[in-house]
Scaffold this motif. Structure first.
Motif, PDB file in Angstrom:
ATOM      1  N   SER A 215       1.039  -1.360   0.449  1.00 14.78           N
ATOM      2  CA  SER A 215       0.057  -0.311   0.091  1.00 14.78           C
ATOM      3  C   SER A 215       0.612   1.499  -0.392  1.00 14.78           C
ATOM      4  O   SER A 215       0.558   1.955  -0.592  1.00 14.78           O
ATOM      5  CB  SER A 215      -0.685  -0.651   1.200  1.00 14.78           C
ATOM      6  N   ASN A 216       1.902   1.057   0.486  1.00 14.24           N
ATOM      7  CA  ASN A 216       2.518   2.329   1.335  1.00 14.24           C
ATOM      8  C   ASN A 216       3.746   2.370  -0.541  1.00 14.24           C
ATOM      9  O   ASN A 216       3.182   3.702  -0.861  1.00 14.24           O
ATOM     10  CB  ASN A 216       4.454   2.590   1.763  1.00 14.24           C
ATOM     11  N   LEU A 217       3.748   0.829  -1.528  1.00 14.55           N
ATOM     12  CA  LEU A 217       4.574   1.877  -2.062  1.00 14.55           C
ATOM     13  C   LEU A 217       3.651   1.950  -3.580  1.00 14.55           C
ATOM     14  O   LEU A 217       4.213   2.791  -3.921  1.00 14.55           O
ATOM     15  CB  LEU A 217       5.606   0.307  -3.044  1.00 14.55           C
ATOM     16  N   ASN A 218       2.390   1.138  -3.508  1.00 12.49           N
ATOM     17  CA  ASN A 218       1.321   2.432  -4.126  1.00 12.49           C
ATOM     18  C   ASN A 218       1.400   3.430  -4.210  1.00 12.49           C
ATOM     19  O   ASN A 218       1.137   4.194  -5.658  1.00 12.49           O
ATOM     20  CB  ASN A 218      -0.203   1.284  -4.139  1.00 12.49           C
ATOM     21  N   VAL A 219       1.305   3.882  -3.056  1.00 10.29           N
ATOM     22  CA  VAL A 219       1.441   5.918  -2.971  1.00 10.29           C
ATOM     23  C   VAL A 219       2.322   6.640  -3.764  1.00 10.29           C
ATOM     24  O   VAL A 219       2.621   7.330  -4.746  1.00 10.29           O
ATOM     25  CB  VAL A 219       1.738   6.308  -1.735  1.00 10.29           C
ATOM     26  N   ILE A 220       3.345   5.454  -3.151  1.00  7.63           N
ATOM     27  CA  ILE A 220       4.962   6.241  -4.716  1.00  7.63           C
ATOM     28  C   ILE A 220       5.245   5.932  -5.361  1.00  7.63           C
ATOM     29  O   ILE A 220       5.694   6.825  -5.813  1.00  7.63           O
ATOM     30  CB  ILE A 220       6.484   5.974  -3.328  1.00  7.63           C
ATOM     31  N   LEU A 221       3.745   4.928  -5.860  1.00  7.70           N
ATOM     32  CA  LEU A 221       4.124   4.719  -7.737  1.00  7.70           C
ATOM     33  C   LEU A 221       3.087   5.820  -7.804  1.00  7.70           C
ATOM     34  O   LEU A 221       3.421   6.737  -8.665  1.00  7.70           O
ATOM     35  CB  LEU A 221       3.807   3.407  -7.880  1.00  7.70           C
ATOM     36  N   LYS A 222       2.558   6.484  -7.118  1.00  6.32           N
ATOM     37  CA  LYS A 222       1.403   7.453  -7.440  1.00  6.32           C
ATOM     38  C   LYS A 222       1.668   8.681  -8.228  1.00  6.32           C
ATOM     39  O   LYS A 222       1.757   9.847  -8.655  1.00  6.32           O
ATOM     40  CB  LYS A 222       0.152   7.003  -6.495  1.00  6.32           C
ATOM     41  N   VAL A 249      11.690   7.468 -14.948  1.00  4.20           N
ATOM     42  CA  VAL A 249      11.076   5.872 -15.331  1.00  4.20           C
ATOM     43  C   VAL A 249      11.463   5.106 -14.255  1.00  4.20           C
ATOM     44  O   VAL A 249      11.412   4.304 -14.655  1.00  4.20           O
ATOM     45  CB  VAL A 249      11.158   5.839 -16.579  1.00  4.20           C
ATOM     46  N   ALA A 250      12.861   5.369 -14.452  1.00  6.08           N
ATOM     47  CA  ALA A 250      13.973   4.091 -14.205  1.00  6.08           C
ATOM     48  C   ALA A 250      13.415   4.784 -12.049  1.00  6.08           C
ATOM     49  O   ALA A 250      13.672   3.133 -12.294  1.00  6.08           O
ATOM     50  CB  ALA A 250      15.704   4.647 -13.774  1.00  6.08           C
ATOM     51  N   LYS A 251      13.026   4.834 -11.487  1.00  6.65           N
ATOM     52  CA  LYS A 251      13.028   4.467 -10.626  1.00  6.65           C
ATOM     53  C   LYS A 251      11.502   3.929 -10.536  1.00  6.65           C
ATOM     54  O   LYS A 251      11.072   2.832  -9.345  1.00  6.65           O
ATOM     55  CB  LYS A 251      12.848   5.708  -9.665  1.00  6.65           C
ATOM     56  N   LYS A 252      10.664   4.395 -11.171  1.00  8.62           N
ATOM     57  CA  LYS A 252       9.286   3.897 -11.236  1.00  8.62           C
ATOM     58  C   LYS A 252       9.488   2.845 -11.224  1.00  8.62           C
ATOM     59  O   LYS A 252       8.463   1.532 -11.161  1.00  8.62           O
ATOM     60  CB  LYS A 252       8.100   4.339 -12.860  1.00  8.62           C
ATOM     61  N   GLY A 253      10.405   2.015 -12.332  1.00 12.67           N
ATOM     62  CA  GLY A 253      10.555   0.591 -12.786  1.00 12.67           C
ATOM     63  C   GLY A 253      11.149   0.573 -11.018  1.00 12.67           C
ATOM     64  O   GLY A 253      10.215  -1.316 -11.225  1.00 12.67           O
ATOM     65  N   ASN A 254      11.980   0.188 -10.578  1.00 15.95           N
ATOM     66  CA  ASN A 254      11.979   0.065  -9.260  1.00 15.95           C
ATOM     67  C   ASN A 254      11.894  -0.626  -8.482  1.00 15.95           C
ATOM     68  O   ASN A 254      11.586  -1.631  -7.995  1.00 15.95           O
ATOM     69  CB  ASN A 254      13.402   1.085  -8.789  1.00 15.95           C
ATOM     70  N   VAL A 255      10.474   0.916  -8.482  1.00 16.52           N
ATOM     71  CA  VAL A 255       9.036   0.278  -7.570  1.00 16.52           C
ATOM     72  C   VAL A 255       8.051  -0.670  -7.797  1.00 16.52           C
ATOM     73  O   VAL A 255       7.457  -1.669  -6.738  1.00 16.52           O
ATOM     74  CB  VAL A 255       8.605   1.910  -7.130  1.00 16.52           C
ATOM     75  N   GLU A 256       7.202  -0.737  -9.078  1.00 17.21           N
ATOM     76  CA  GLU A 256       7.125  -1.545  -9.679  1.00 17.21           C
ATOM     77  C   GLU A 256       7.837  -3.300  -9.485  1.00 17.21           C
ATOM     78  O   GLU A 256       7.155  -3.932  -9.131  1.00 17.21           O
ATOM     79  CB  GLU A 256       7.077  -0.972 -11.644  1.00 17.21           C
ATOM     80  N   LYS A 449      15.857  11.164  -2.548  1.00 20.60           N
ATOM     81  CA  LYS A 449      15.007  11.479  -1.069  1.00 20.60           C
ATOM     82  C   LYS A 449      13.984  10.397  -1.344  1.00 20.60           C
ATOM     83  O   LYS A 449      13.436   9.978  -0.557  1.00 20.60           O
ATOM     84  CB  LYS A 449      14.488  12.825  -1.262  1.00 20.60           C
ATOM     85  N   GLN A 450      13.658  10.121  -2.654  1.00 18.19           N
ATOM     86  CA  GLN A 450      12.732   9.414  -2.765  1.00 18.19           C
ATOM     87  C   GLN A 450      12.910   7.748  -2.596  1.00 18.19           C
ATOM     88  O   GLN A 450      12.613   6.907  -1.688  1.00 18.19           O
ATOM     89  CB  GLN A 450      11.823   9.129  -4.286  1.00 18.19           C
ATOM     90  N   SER A 451      14.407   7.487  -2.765  1.00 19.01           N
ATOM     91  CA  SER A 451      15.135   6.009  -2.405  1.00 19.01           C
ATOM     92  C   SER A 451      15.220   6.198  -0.732  1.00 19.01           C
ATOM     93  O   SER A 451      14.892   4.896  -0.354  1.00 19.01           O
ATOM     94  CB  SER A 451      16.458   6.054  -2.812  1.00 19.01           C
ATOM     95  N   GLU A 452      15.334   7.060   0.087  1.00 25.57           N
ATOM     96  CA  GLU A 452      15.135   6.945   0.954  1.00 25.57           C
ATOM     97  C   GLU A 452      14.053   6.940   1.767  1.00 25.57           C
ATOM     98  O   GLU A 452      14.139   6.162   2.828  1.00 25.57           O
ATOM     99  CB  GLU A 452      15.730   8.519   1.659  1.00 25.57           C
ATOM    100  N   GLN A 453      12.838   7.436   1.289  1.00 30.70           N
ATOM    101  CA  GLN A 453      12.076   7.543   1.443  1.00 30.70           C
ATOM    102  C   GLN A 453      11.166   5.719   1.130  1.00 30.70           C
ATOM    103  O   GLN A 453      10.880   4.723   2.282  1.00 30.70           O
ATOM    104  CB  GLN A 453      10.562   7.957   1.007  1.00 30.70           C
ATOM    105  N   ILE A 454      11.759   5.135   0.321  1.00 25.85           N
ATOM    106  CA  ILE A 454      11.270   3.131  -0.006  1.00 25.85           C
ATOM    107  C   ILE A 454      12.051   2.789   1.591  1.00 25.85           C
ATOM    108  O   ILE A 454      11.833   1.597   1.539  1.00 25.85           O
ATOM    109  CB  ILE A 454      11.760   2.950  -1.461  1.00 25.85           C
TER     110      ILE A 454
END
Length: 483
Positions: A215-222, A249-256, A449-454
């Motif tokens: 759920s948290n990662l989906n928020v980040i993906l959004k 796009v690369a970060k989006k692929g990583n989260v997916e 900063k987004q990587s640190e969040q994840i």
């Protein structure tokens, strides 16, 4: 008009077709409801207790031990045997024995027909005045009736009862041994149940953590989707570069990829739950993420712990084995009684040919090279060794309890700190995203900063998982599902 025709046609539809439609509708709605039902933790634990194959096997071990205990106790009552002999022989000893056993032996069986004739002639001559002749040769006559009897059948029916009167407490000691074995088997089943309960509960809480992380990662993906759309707009007006979009796009692929891995882990958890419950599980109701700390004390854990109870049962078993070894010093006293009938035909004249025997026997071993003494000392050493193992088990459980409590306290502090760090990481990311809109920071800074969040989300999940696992381990030591 079409509507009316349909209405008329439905009214005129044969009843059997209407019945089929109703049945199919009910089946569909029932299957839909079953498919939509989710299993909660309580239902899963009830299914586990009744369906898990390993728990069933443990119950079979208990039932086997109960029967062995009954078998040991049955020795007190002795045994009654029905013995039926069927024989045919022309052996002299056997035939003569057969006749004696059936009470049908006569003097002819000794060869008296070959002995009495010359004996009578000698007696008659002496009576007529003839001097007596030497009769020593009669003693060397080999009676043919005795040495070469006719073949004879033999049927003997016998009831024999044997009863141990005193066995040096050996039978009662064996009873105590099997009683201890039954208790150990029962404790092993309870231990197996607690282990499977532990695994089931952990699976449910692991699933809750996975769903929360997804759920948290989906928020980040959004948020990344929003950032991607914003970057494309900024590229169109010349405020961003294509490399910024590539980073997004690369970060989006990583989260997916992370979300896909967690979804795969969920599937594996469903497969494992299906294995534990011995039935297909496709949906569950996840509990809250964090578990309350058990209120059980260390003394209660030591009192209820299954390993310690098993060690105490093993100690009782070793004590009974010492008693078994010492039984060799006592005399063994037993009694027996038997009734029989025998004849050359099955059950012929049974009442006339019946016989009985009663008796008792006492046996005391005087010397056997010191074997009994060595066996007794060996049993005593094993008993002392088990005493030490019981004390060691108590010390080990106490140490393990203190270690788990310390680990839980440390993890509680880590969770509290990680929650604050995650809030900070969220705020920092939102701040850098706003700064990027105003061209005050680069896309690389936003991605970092987004990587640190994840990373904080994953760290929090792992720490919560460790805490839950340690709490389950503490409850398992206390021999209970929840304390």
């Amino acid at each position: 008009m079409c509507y009316n025709q349909n209405l008329i046609s439905s009214r005129e539809m044969p009843m059997k077709y209407m019945f089929r439609v109703v049945i199919l509708s009910l089946l569909f709605s029932t299957s839909y409801l079953n498919a939509s039902d989710s299993m909660d933790l309580h239902e899963a634990l009830e299914l586990l207790k009744s369906q898990n194959l390993e728990i069933k096997n443990a119950q079979y071990d208990i039932e086997s031990a109960i029967q062995e205990r009954k078998a040991a106790s049955g020795n007190h009552w002795g045994k009654l045997d029905l013995i039926q002999d069927f024989a045919r022989s022309n052996d002299a000893g056997n035939v003569f024995g057969f006749k004696l056993s059936s009470r049908e032996a006569n003097f002819g069986d000794f060869g008296f027909s070959e002995f009495l004739n010359p004996l009578g002639q000698a007696i008659g001559g002496a009576a007529g005045g003839t001097p007596p002749s030497d009769m020593s040769g009669l003693l060397s006559v080999e009676p043919r009736d005795l040495n070469y009897p006719e073949t004879r059948n033999y049927f003997q029916s016998k009831l024999k009862y044997e009863l141990p009167i005193f066995t040096g407490f050996k039978i009662s000691s064996y009873e105590d041994i099997m009683q201890s074995v039954t208790k150990i088997r029962t404790l092993e089943k309870t231990q197996m149940l607690n282990e499977k309960v532990y695994e089931t509960r952990k699976s449910f809480y692991d699933m809750a953590l996975l769903e929360d992380s997804i759920s948290n990662l989906n928020v980040i993906l959004k948020n990344i989707d929003t950032l991607e759309a914003m970057t494309k707009e900024m590229i169109d007006v010349g405020y961003a570069k294509k490399v910024d979009l590539l980073e997004v796009v690369a970060k989006k692929g990583n989260v997916e990829r992370l979300i896909s891995q967690m979804e795969s882990n969920k599937e594996l958890l469903y497969h494992y739950l299906s294995f534990l419950l011995n039935q297909k599980v496709t949906s569950i109701k996840t509990p809250s993420l964090e578990i309350m700390m058990p209120t059980v004390t260390n003394d209660e854990i030591l009192q209820n712990n299954l390993d310690i109870q098993k060690a105490n049962s093993g100690l009782a078993l070793k004590k009974s084995m010492v008693d078994v070894a010492e039984s060799s010093y006592y005399p063994m006293v037993g009694a027996f009684a038997e009734v029989a009938t025998a004849d050359d035909k099955f059950l012929n004249d049974a009442s006339d040919h019946k016989s009985y025997t009663i008796g008792a026997r006492a046996t005391l071993n005087i010397f056997n090279g010191g074997i009994d003494g060595a066996n007794v000392e060996k049993s005593r050493v094993e008993y002392l060794k088990t005493q030490t193992q019981v004390a060691l088990a108590k010390s080990g459980i106490e140490l393990q309890t203190q270690k788990i409590r310390t680990e839980i306290q440390s993890l509680n502090k880590d969770i509290e700190s990680l929650k604050k760090e995650l809030l900070l990481a969220d705020e920092i990311y939102n701040n850098y995203e706003a700064r990027y809109r105003e061209k005050l920071s680069s896309m690389s800074d936003v991605i970092i900063k987004q990587s640190e969040q994840i990373q904080k989300i994953l760290q929090l999940q792992q720490t919560l998982n460790k805490r839950n696992e340690r709490i389950f381990a503490l409850e398992k030591l206390a021999n209970g599902e929840e304390k």
